[in-house]
Write a protein that holds these residues in place. Structure first.
Motif, short mmCIF file in Angstrom:
data_model
loop_
_atom_site.label_atom_id
_atom_site.label_comp_id
_atom_site.label_asym_id
_atom_site.label_seq_id
_atom_site.Cartn_x
_atom_site.Cartn_y
_atom_site.Cartn_z
N ILE A 180 0.85 -1.18 0.00
CA ILE A 180 0.00 0.00 0.00
C ILE A 180 0.89 1.23 0.00
O ILE A 180 1.67 1.47 0.92
N LEU A 181 0.81 2.00 -1.07
CA LEU A 181 1.51 3.26 -1.18
C LEU A 181 0.65 4.16 -2.05
O LEU A 181 0.53 3.94 -3.26
N ALA A 182 0.00 5.14 -1.44
CA ALA A 182 -0.93 6.00 -2.14
C ALA A 182 -0.47 7.45 -2.10
O ALA A 182 -0.09 7.96 -1.04
N PHE A 183 -0.49 8.09 -3.26
CA PHE A 183 -0.15 9.51 -3.37
C PHE A 183 -1.45 10.28 -3.56
O PHE A 183 -2.08 10.20 -4.61
N VAL A 184 -1.86 10.99 -2.51
CA VAL A 184 -3.14 11.69 -2.54
C VAL A 184 -2.92 13.20 -2.48
O VAL A 184 -1.93 13.66 -1.90
N PRO A 185 -3.81 13.98 -3.09
CA PRO A 185 -3.65 15.44 -3.06
C PRO A 185 -3.64 15.97 -1.63
O PRO A 185 -4.37 15.48 -0.77
N GLY A 186 -2.80 16.97 -1.38
CA GLY A 186 -2.77 17.60 -0.06
C GLY A 186 -4.06 18.31 0.25
O GLY A 186 -4.92 18.52 -0.61
N THR A 187 -4.21 18.72 1.49
CA THR A 187 -5.49 19.26 1.97
C THR A 187 -5.86 20.60 1.35
O THR A 187 -7.01 21.02 1.46
N ARG A 188 -4.93 21.30 0.72
CA ARG A 188 -5.28 22.58 0.10
C ARG A 188 -5.88 22.40 -1.29
O ARG A 188 -6.33 23.36 -1.92
N HIS A 189 -5.88 21.18 -1.79
CA HIS A 189 -6.41 20.90 -3.12
C HIS A 189 -7.89 20.51 -3.03
O HIS A 189 -8.30 19.73 -2.17
N GLY A 190 -8.69 21.04 -3.96
CA GLY A 190 -10.10 20.69 -4.00
C GLY A 190 -10.32 19.21 -4.25
O GLY A 190 -11.29 18.62 -3.77
N THR A 191 -9.40 18.60 -4.99
CA THR A 191 -9.51 17.17 -5.25
C THR A 191 -9.51 16.38 -3.95
O THR A 191 -10.19 15.35 -3.84
N ARG A 192 -8.77 16.84 -2.95
CA ARG A 192 -8.69 16.12 -1.68
C ARG A 192 -10.05 16.08 -0.99
O ARG A 192 -10.44 15.05 -0.41
N GLU A 193 -10.78 17.19 -1.03
CA GLU A 193 -12.08 17.23 -0.38
C GLU A 193 -13.03 16.22 -1.01
O GLU A 193 -13.75 15.50 -0.31
N VAL A 194 -13.01 16.15 -2.34
CA VAL A 194 -13.88 15.18 -3.02
C VAL A 194 -13.42 13.76 -2.73
O VAL A 194 -14.24 12.86 -2.50
N PHE A 195 -12.12 13.53 -2.71
CA PHE A 195 -11.56 12.22 -2.36
C PHE A 195 -12.00 11.81 -0.96
O PHE A 195 -12.44 10.68 -0.73
N ASP A 196 -11.88 12.73 0.00
CA ASP A 196 -12.27 12.43 1.38
C ASP A 196 -13.74 12.05 1.47
O ASP A 196 -14.12 11.08 2.14
N GLU A 197 -14.59 12.84 0.80
CA GLU A 197 -16.03 12.65 0.95
C GLU A 197 -16.56 11.46 0.15
O GLU A 197 -17.36 10.66 0.65
N LYS A 198 -16.12 11.33 -1.12
CA LYS A 198 -16.72 10.34 -2.01
C LYS A 198 -16.00 9.01 -2.00
O LYS A 198 -16.53 8.02 -2.53
N VAL A 199 -14.80 8.98 -1.42
CA VAL A 199 -14.07 7.71 -1.35
C VAL A 199 -13.87 7.28 0.10
O VAL A 199 -14.38 6.24 0.51
N ILE A 200 -13.16 8.09 0.89
CA ILE A 200 -12.85 7.66 2.25
C ILE A 200 -14.10 7.61 3.13
O ILE A 200 -14.38 6.59 3.77
N ALA A 201 -14.88 8.68 3.16
CA ALA A 201 -16.09 8.69 3.99
C ALA A 201 -17.10 7.65 3.50
O ALA A 201 -17.74 6.95 4.30
N GLN A 202 -17.24 7.54 2.17
CA GLN A 202 -18.16 6.54 1.63
C GLN A 202 -17.70 5.14 1.97
O GLN A 202 -18.49 4.27 2.32
N GLY A 203 -16.38 4.92 1.90
CA GLY A 203 -15.84 3.61 2.24
C GLY A 203 -16.01 3.28 3.71
O GLY A 203 -16.23 2.13 4.09
N CYS A 204 -15.91 4.32 4.55
CA CYS A 204 -16.13 4.12 5.99
C CYS A 204 -17.56 3.63 6.23
O CYS A 204 -17.78 2.69 7.02
N GLU A 205 -18.49 4.24 5.54
CA GLU A 205 -19.90 3.83 5.70
C GLU A 205 -20.14 2.45 5.10
O GLU A 205 -20.77 1.58 5.72
N ASP A 206 -19.64 2.23 3.88
CA ASP A 206 -19.88 0.97 3.18
C ASP A 206 -19.29 -0.22 3.94
O ASP A 206 -19.86 -1.32 3.91
#
Length: 341
Positions: free
Chosen positions: A165-191
């Motif tokens: 596991i080695l993932a390169f994710v956008p830093g927190t100042r990037h808008g992409t990070r917010e979408v990643f957090d909400e639609k991937v990480i948060a969704q995965g937490c629920e799923d």
């Protein structure tokens, strides 16, 4: 960067004339690295095909661009912010506190967030739960909340490759990070069922924070630069998987392969249909107070969302932007200088 031309008919529609001179002759734009290539294409065409100067386009991330946008009104502040997410209420309040009260929100189209890795590596078919269980600092094992120690994707999901596991994710100042957090990480937490356990053990507010807190042990690496930095990291670490915008991936398919998400391959078609689950609208925010003061501000926004530029047959679509099905209403809002309420 691809080069684009406009047809004679398109030029006749888009022909513009500069207005009265001002102290600053060029529109200034800053913000999202996702929107950067689109904005750069438009700026070059705008400079070539109108009497206005070519706008100055800077990157820095959505949050940085919006912060600069909200610094105030006047020639020493930027005119337009590029953003891969909607402006936050707190940012609108900051703008208002600094005298930026009339903001035009202009949706330029849609993009998808994709998960890409080196062509030479394993292929992946991910779900949001896979990414949550790989990258969240806390996960649920046998009904208990534990520190995440997973080292390979196969530990997360036996159907995935036995690759570190080695993932390169956008830093927190990037808008992409917010979408990643909400639609991937948060969704995965629920799923995955972890959200229910977190909520029962920690309470609702703490549960949300627990879902969204990523590992700090080197498995999840924040990238504060643009997608070219992520691409370079994968070049030096072939087992890495990067989070990109669709258009960047499509322009680097010679070195990257893309994963499916929830069984769907990201493409212009699956994003336009809504089938691909990790898609988002892209925006520019225009400072209305600068219209008529800085030459070309409104004209640049109109040019950006014109059929010839942002339509399905325009240069932005050729680069990877998914054309907005409601583009006509966006065009009318820009023409009317409609501001956010």
């Amino acid at each position: 960067m691809k080069t684009f031309g406009l047809t004679a008919s398109a030029l006749s529609v888009l022909a513009l004339t500069a207005t009265a001179a001002a102290a600053r002759e060029q529109v200034q734009v800053a913000g999202s690295s996702t929107v950067l290539p689109y904005s750069t294409i438009v700026a070059e065409l705008f400079g070539e095909n109108t009497d206005f100067g070519t706008p100055v386009i800077e990157s820095g991330g959505s949050s940085t661009g919006l912060r600069r946008f909200c610094e105030g009104v006047g020639e020493n502040t930027i005119d337009i912010a590029n953003s891969s997410r909607q402006i936050r209420d707190s940012e609108v309040e900051e703008c208002a506190a600094n005298g930026v009260t009339d903001i035009m929100e202009v949706r330029i189209g849609y993009d998808g967030i994709v998960f890409a890795s080196a062509q030479s590596g394993a292929s992946f078919a991910f779900t949001p739960a896979d990414w949550f269980n790989a990258l969240s600092a806390k996960v649920v094992r046998d009904g208990a909340i534990v520190d995440n120690t997973a080292a390979s994707w196969s530990e997360v999901n036996p159907e995935l490759a036995d690759q570190e596991i080695l993932a390169f994710v956008p830093g927190t100042r990037h808008g992409t990070r917010e979408v990643f957090d909400e639609k991937v990480i948060a969704q995965g937490c629920e799923d995955s069922g972890a959200l229910e356990v977190f909520t029962a053990e920690l309470g609702e507010e703490e549960a949300e924070a627990a879902c969204m807190t990523l590992r700090t042990d080197g498995r999840s690496v924040d990238i504060d630069g643009d997608y070219t930095e992520t691409l370079a990291r994968i070049g030096s670490s072939p087992n890495g998987i990067g989070v990109f915008g669709l258009s960047f991936y499509e322009n680097n398919m010679d070195t990257l392969q893309v994963a499916t998400m929830s069984g769907v391959t990201p493409s212009t078609e699956t994003i336009a249909s809504g089938e691909y689950p990790v898609s988002r609208p892209l925006f520019i925010y225009v400072k209305k107070a600068h219209i008529g003061v800085i030459p070309g501000v409104k004209e640049f926004a109109e040019f950006f969302v014109s059929d010839a530029i942002a339509g399905p047959d325009g240069p932005l679509a050729a680069y990877g932007l998914v054309s907005d099905p409601e583009l006509a209403s966006v065009q009318q809002a820009v023409a009317d200088e409609t501001t956010m309420q």
